[in-house]
Design an enzyme around this catalytic site. Structure first.
Site, mmCIF file in Angstrom:
data_model
loop_
_atom_site.group_PDB
_atom_site.id
_atom_site.type_symbol
_atom_site.label_atom_id
_atom_site.label_comp_id
_atom_site.label_asym_id
_atom_site.label_seq_id
_atom_site.Cartn_x
_atom_site.Cartn_y
_atom_site.Cartn_z
ATOM 1 N N LYS A 1 0.835 -1.203 0.000
ATOM 2 C CA LYS A 1 0.000 0.000 0.000
ATOM 3 C C LYS A 1 0.873 1.258 0.000
ATOM 4 C CE LYS A 1 -3.883 -2.416 2.044
ATOM 5 N NZ LYS A 1 -4.659 -2.805 3.227
ATOM 6 N N GLN B 1 -4.732 -1.488 9.393
ATOM 7 C CA GLN B 1 -4.696 -2.830 8.819
ATOM 8 C C GLN B 1 -5.333 -3.826 9.782
ATOM 9 O OE1 GLN B 1 -3.721 -3.410 5.677
ATOM 10 N NE2 GLN B 1 -4.208 -5.586 5.851
ATOM 11 N N ASP C 1 -10.923 3.118 3.664
ATOM 12 C CA ASP C 1 -11.242 1.681 3.607
ATOM 13 C C ASP C 1 -12.749 1.470 3.412
ATOM 14 O OD1 ASP C 1 -9.426 -0.412 3.663
ATOM 15 O OD2 ASP C 1 -9.001 -0.199 5.810
#
Ligand code: GUN
Length: 286
Positions: free
Chosen positions: A53, A97, A120
């Site tokens: 990422k 995460q 997200d």
């Protein structure tokens, strides 16, 4: 029939080049989009994901911060760090995460992220916006799957879509996006008695279970579009999806490979959400 491949790598490359252009346009106005990626603990898969990422951000000219914390990080400290990033004008997207260590409440963490930086798409505000058809960040994996359908000219309107899996991250938002695109949607899960009965009627199947061979050739209507969200290892340790690729690709019209299908698209859509967040924040500044 031999299915055509939906090349996630190629499509993701194209999307990244579009994002890079948008990053350059913001740079001309003196703004640089920034993503903060928070990793708690040492989950090996998570370490690889966050590295990708951060590298993706670099590849499109975005600023990124990788915030690594030990597995013992107290929940309160993580929440405090998120509040700090919420207030940081150089950060437009915040990603924590998952999975998090057991002593940390993931829901609490996600709810602490400002909805304006929830790239997200996991915050209840984002999930709720999707549910009622309002603007909000879409979860990256289902968003990427919709882009894959679009890329092959598959309009879900009037089609029967079957989603296997009901997670908050993939299954549920996937069903919502397909519904919004006017598909007739069936969501199957671990308590569905006859999965094949449903999948055999599907024009579009999205498999998002996290188990090998959930979808086999006998369960697929000839010509169907099959999207494989799974990320598993076979007995030889090779990466594989939820779909029996060799069998299903003889029946389906289109199929996504693993690797090189949904995975790169999830990462690309994170960049799209982040540039979107940066553009909105720039507009809000006037
Ligand atoms: N863990 C597995 N997939 C994801 C994802 O898309 N976002 C985050 N934050 N964690 C994950």
């Amino acid at each position: 029939m031999t299915a055509k491949l939906i090349d996630g790598n190629a499509l993701a490359r194209h999307i990244r080049s579009e994002v890079a252009q948008r990053v350059a346009a913001l740079a001309e106005q003196g703004h640089r989009p920034g993503l903060a990626v928070i990793l708690v603990g040492h989950n090996p898969a998570s370490q690889v994901y966050v590295k990708h990422k951060v590298a993706d951000c670099e590849s499109v000219g975005m600023h990124s911060v990788l915030d690594r914390h030990p597995a013992e990080l107290p929940e309160a400290e993580l929440l405090a760090r998120i509040r700090e990033l919420n207030a940081d004008p150089g950060i437009h997207g915040i990603l924590v995460q998952l999975p998090l260590p057991a002593h940390i409440d993931a829901n609490k963490v996600i709810e602490t992220i400002s909805p304006a930086k929830d790239v997200d798409g996991f915050h209840v505000a984002s999930a709720g916006a999707l549910m009622i058809g309002r603007a909000g960040f879409k979860a990256c994996t289902p968003y990427g799957c919709m882009k894959m359908l679009e890329s092959i000219g598959c309009d879900p309107r009037g089609k029967h879509a079957v989603v296997i899996g009901r997670s908050n991250i993939v299954g549920k938002p996937m069903a919502m996006l397909l519904l919004q695109a006017n598909a007739t949607v069936t969501v199957c899960h671990s308590a569905t008695p006859d999965l094949a009965h449903h999948t055999r009627q599907a024009d579009i199947v999205v498999a998002a279970v996290g188990k090998r061979n959930v979808l086999t050739a006998d369960m697929v209507k000839p010509g169907a579009v099959v999207i494989d969200v799974g990320m598993n290892r076979n007995d030889e340790g090779k990466l594989c999806g939820d779909v029996d690729f060799d069998g299903v690709s003889k029946v389906a019209g289109w199929i996504t490979p693993v690797p090189g299908g949904v995975g790169p698209m999830t990462r690309a859509m994170l960049l799209v959400n982040t540039i979107e967040a940066a553009e909105l924040s720039t507009l809000a500044q006037g």
